[in-house]
Design a protein around this motif. Structure first.
Motif, PDB file in Angstrom:
ATOM      1  N   THR A   1      -4.026   1.930  -3.276  1.00 49.94           N
ATOM      2  CA  THR A   1      -4.168   2.050  -1.836  1.00 49.94           C
ATOM      3  C   THR A   1      -5.528   1.538  -1.407  1.00 49.94           C
ATOM      4  O   THR A   1      -6.507   1.581  -2.151  1.00 49.94           O
ATOM      5  CB  THR A   1      -3.974   3.503  -1.378  1.00 49.94           C
ATOM      6  OG1 THR A   1      -4.818   4.366  -2.137  1.00 49.94           O
ATOM      7  CG2 THR A   1      -2.536   3.936  -1.564  1.00 49.94           C
ATOM      8  N   ASP A   2      -5.580   1.050  -0.169  1.00 52.77           N
ATOM      9  CA  ASP A   2      -6.768   0.343   0.265  1.00 52.77           C
ATOM     10  C   ASP A   2      -6.926   0.468   1.768  1.00 52.77           C
ATOM     11  O   ASP A   2      -5.971   0.765   2.498  1.00 52.77           O
ATOM     12  CB  ASP A   2      -6.664  -1.129  -0.114  1.00 52.77           C
ATOM     13  CG  ASP A   2      -8.026  -1.807  -0.222  1.00 52.77           C
ATOM     14  OD1 ASP A   2      -9.043  -1.122  -0.038  1.00 52.77           O
ATOM     15  OD2 ASP A   2      -8.055  -3.012  -0.484  1.00 52.77           O
ATOM     16  N   SER A   3      -8.121   0.214   2.231  1.00 54.64           N
ATOM     17  CA  SER A   3      -8.421   0.128   3.659  1.00 54.64           C
ATOM     18  C   SER A   3      -8.785  -1.309   3.983  1.00 54.64           C
ATOM     19  O   SER A   3      -9.473  -1.971   3.194  1.00 54.64           O
ATOM     20  CB  SER A   3      -9.576   1.049   4.026  1.00 54.64           C
ATOM     21  OG  SER A   3     -10.064   0.751   5.326  1.00 54.64           O
ATOM     22  N   PRO A   4      -8.338  -1.823   5.138  1.00 60.32           N
ATOM     23  CA  PRO A   4      -8.725  -3.185   5.501  1.00 60.32           C
ATOM     24  C   PRO A   4     -10.181  -3.305   5.931  1.00 60.32           C
ATOM     25  O   PRO A   4     -10.704  -4.405   6.053  1.00 60.32           O
ATOM     26  CB  PRO A   4      -7.782  -3.515   6.665  1.00 60.32           C
ATOM     27  CG  PRO A   4      -7.443  -2.192   7.263  1.00 60.32           C
ATOM     28  CD  PRO A   4      -7.411  -1.225   6.104  1.00 60.32           C
TER      29      PRO A   4
ATOM     30  N   GLU B   1     -11.223  -5.319  -2.742  1.00 59.31           N
ATOM     31  CA  GLU B   1      -9.950  -4.965  -2.121  1.00 59.31           C
ATOM     32  C   GLU B   1      -8.831  -4.895  -3.156  1.00 59.31           C
ATOM     33  O   GLU B   1      -8.944  -5.387  -4.275  1.00 59.31           O
ATOM     34  CB  GLU B   1      -9.615  -5.946  -0.985  1.00 59.31           C
ATOM     35  CG  GLU B   1      -9.509  -7.381  -1.399  1.00 59.31           C
ATOM     36  CD  GLU B   1      -8.059  -7.790  -1.615  1.00 59.31           C
ATOM     37  OE1 GLU B   1      -7.162  -7.102  -1.118  1.00 59.31           O
ATOM     38  OE2 GLU B   1      -7.836  -8.807  -2.288  1.00 59.31           O
ATOM     39  N   ALA B   2      -7.726  -4.263  -2.748  1.00 60.52           N
ATOM     40  CA  ALA B   2      -6.660  -3.914  -3.687  1.00 60.52           C
ATOM     41  C   ALA B   2      -6.043  -5.129  -4.355  1.00 60.52           C
ATOM     42  O   ALA B   2      -5.677  -5.077  -5.538  1.00 60.52           O
ATOM     43  CB  ALA B   2      -5.590  -3.097  -2.964  1.00 60.52           C
ATOM     44  N   GLY B   3      -5.871  -6.230  -3.628  1.00 61.22           N
ATOM     45  CA  GLY B   3      -5.271  -7.409  -4.219  1.00 61.22           C
ATOM     46  C   GLY B   3      -6.082  -7.968  -5.364  1.00 61.22           C
ATOM     47  O   GLY B   3      -5.532  -8.429  -6.378  1.00 61.22           O
ATOM     48  N   VAL B   4      -7.399  -7.946  -5.231  1.00 62.98           N
ATOM     49  CA  VAL B   4      -8.277  -8.441  -6.294  1.00 62.98           C
ATOM     50  C   VAL B   4      -8.234  -7.494  -7.488  1.00 62.98           C
ATOM     51  O   VAL B   4      -8.175  -7.922  -8.652  1.00 62.98           O
ATOM     52  CB  VAL B   4      -9.714  -8.608  -5.773  1.00 62.98           C
ATOM     53  CG1 VAL B   4     -10.658  -9.000  -6.907  1.00 62.98           C
ATOM     54  CG2 VAL B   4      -9.753  -9.651  -4.664  1.00 62.98           C
TER      55      VAL B   4
ATOM     56  N   LEU C   1      -1.449  -4.014   0.780  1.00 55.97           N
ATOM     57  CA  LEU C   1      -1.957  -5.024   1.702  1.00 55.97           C
ATOM     58  C   LEU C   1      -1.400  -4.689   3.075  1.00 55.97           C
ATOM     59  O   LEU C   1      -0.201  -4.425   3.226  1.00 55.97           O
ATOM     60  CB  LEU C   1      -1.521  -6.426   1.271  1.00 55.97           C
ATOM     61  CG  LEU C   1      -1.953  -6.876  -0.135  1.00 55.97           C
ATOM     62  CD1 LEU C   1      -1.484  -8.309  -0.396  1.00 55.97           C
ATOM     63  CD2 LEU C   1      -3.459  -6.767  -0.324  1.00 55.97           C
ATOM     64  N   HIS C   2      -2.260  -4.718   4.076  1.00 61.92           N
ATOM     65  CA  HIS C   2      -1.876  -4.258   5.403  1.00 61.92           C
ATOM     66  C   HIS C   2      -1.268  -5.403   6.214  1.00 61.92           C
ATOM     67  O   HIS C   2      -1.930  -6.415   6.493  1.00 61.92           O
ATOM     68  CB  HIS C   2      -3.082  -3.656   6.123  1.00 61.92           C
ATOM     69  CG  HIS C   2      -3.505  -2.350   5.537  1.00 61.92           C
ATOM     70  ND1 HIS C   2      -2.999  -1.143   5.965  1.00 61.92           N
ATOM     71  CD2 HIS C   2      -4.352  -2.062   4.513  1.00 61.92           C
ATOM     72  CE1 HIS C   2      -3.527  -0.167   5.256  1.00 61.92           C
ATOM     73  NE2 HIS C   2      -4.350  -0.698   4.364  1.00 61.92           N
TER      74      HIS C   2
END
Length: 294
Positions: free
Chosen positions: A34-37, A43-46, A64-65
């Motif tokens: 989980t991540d915040s933009p 970030e989560a994708g990396v 990813l939002h």
């Protein structure tokens, strides 16, 4: 508990790699990141890309939002993750609509029906982009110097309320064909999801929402819980397909968690296979075959 539930774990904070490896060893089907933009670290994708080369069986779903991530780049990043993990990637759909999130991309906030439509559109165009290369588009014919068949690479020509995408994707079709897409049943886009995550206080509410999620088109339903409650899961046997644990547990605790819930289904070659989801046919291939037979 007689039903073999799939296990998933949300991984945030410190020691991410250690906990993901421990979850893999304990038989968990996938982890979510989980991540915040709003910028607050890697970030989560990396992080998912990093983990894809350090694991071999477990699925990896970065959040990813859809609200603040450019749709074409979102679809490309996730397709690349599926290639890097050899078919173990998924997408945890995020829909942060806070002013801070939209300020990070210089856009006004989207709420209500506009927000639901935006999330729906982004999932739709991502799925179209993943199909934009047919499975046999790549030829690699050295004798003729042809790398691909252009008739099997397609423009998606999508126009939504707030964006448009021509396509095609800049990477070949993902190994799974379509990545596993998961999200909360409260996003109101359940028909677009492979996994609906249902977070509720009691078994009765989870069961009722699970029935609605399946009726709305979700392929699988996972109970989304803050802490392990075996008695709750016993009541949900036959109602949900799995459970995602959001509690902050250490890697050392995960074998005991898995043992308490019971042996999960075994991991397969791809995440879709692990979850019992078929590999979808390519929409453009189907359309072309229909046209040929017309």
């Amino acid at each position: 508990m007689t039903q073999r539930l799939h296990l998933a774990l949300d991984v945030t904070g410190e020691d991410v790699e250690d906990r993901v490896l421990a979850a893999e060893a304990a038989g968990f089907a996938f982890v979510t990141l989980t991540d915040s933009p709003v910028p607050a670290g890697i970030e989560a994708g990396v992080r998912a890309a990093f983990l894809s080369r350090r694991t071999s069986r477990i699925g990896i779903l970065p959040q990813l939002h859809a609200t603040v991530t450019e749709p074409f780049h979102l679809a490309t990043q996730l397709a690349s993750l599926d290639h890097a993990s050899q078919g173990r990637a998924g997408w945890l759909v995020g829909a942060d609509s806070s002013p801070a999130a939209f300020a990070s991309v210089g856009e006004p906030p989207v709420t209500g029906d506009d927000l639901r439509r935006e999330v729906d559109d982004v999932i739709d165009v991502a799925r179209r982009l993943w199909d934009s290369w047919e499975d046999d588009a790549i030829i690699r014919d050295t004798a003729t110097g042809r790398f691909l068949d252009p008739d099997r690479v397609h423009h998606v020509d999508f126009t939504g309320a707030r964006f448009s995408v021509t396509g095609p994707l800049i990477t070949p079709r993902p190994p799974q064909g379509q990545l596993v897409v998961a999200g909360a049943d409260t996003l109101a886009v359940t028909g677009r999801l492979d996994i609906a995550l249902v977070a509720a206080e009691g078994a009765d509410e989870i069961a009722g929402r699970a029935v609605r999620a399946r009726a709305d088109g979700a392929r699988l339903v996972f109970a989304d819980v803050d802490a392990l409650d075996v008695r709750l899961l016993d009541r949900l046997a036959g109602v949900v397909d799995g459970v995602r644990l959001r509690a902050a547990v250490t890697g050392a605790d995960l074998p005991a968690v898995a043992a308490a819930i019971g042996p999960p289904p075994p991991a397969r070659r791809t995440l879709r296979e692990t979850l019992g989801l078929p590999r979808p046919a390519n929409r453009y291939t189907l359309s072309r075959l229909v046209d040929q037979n017309a």
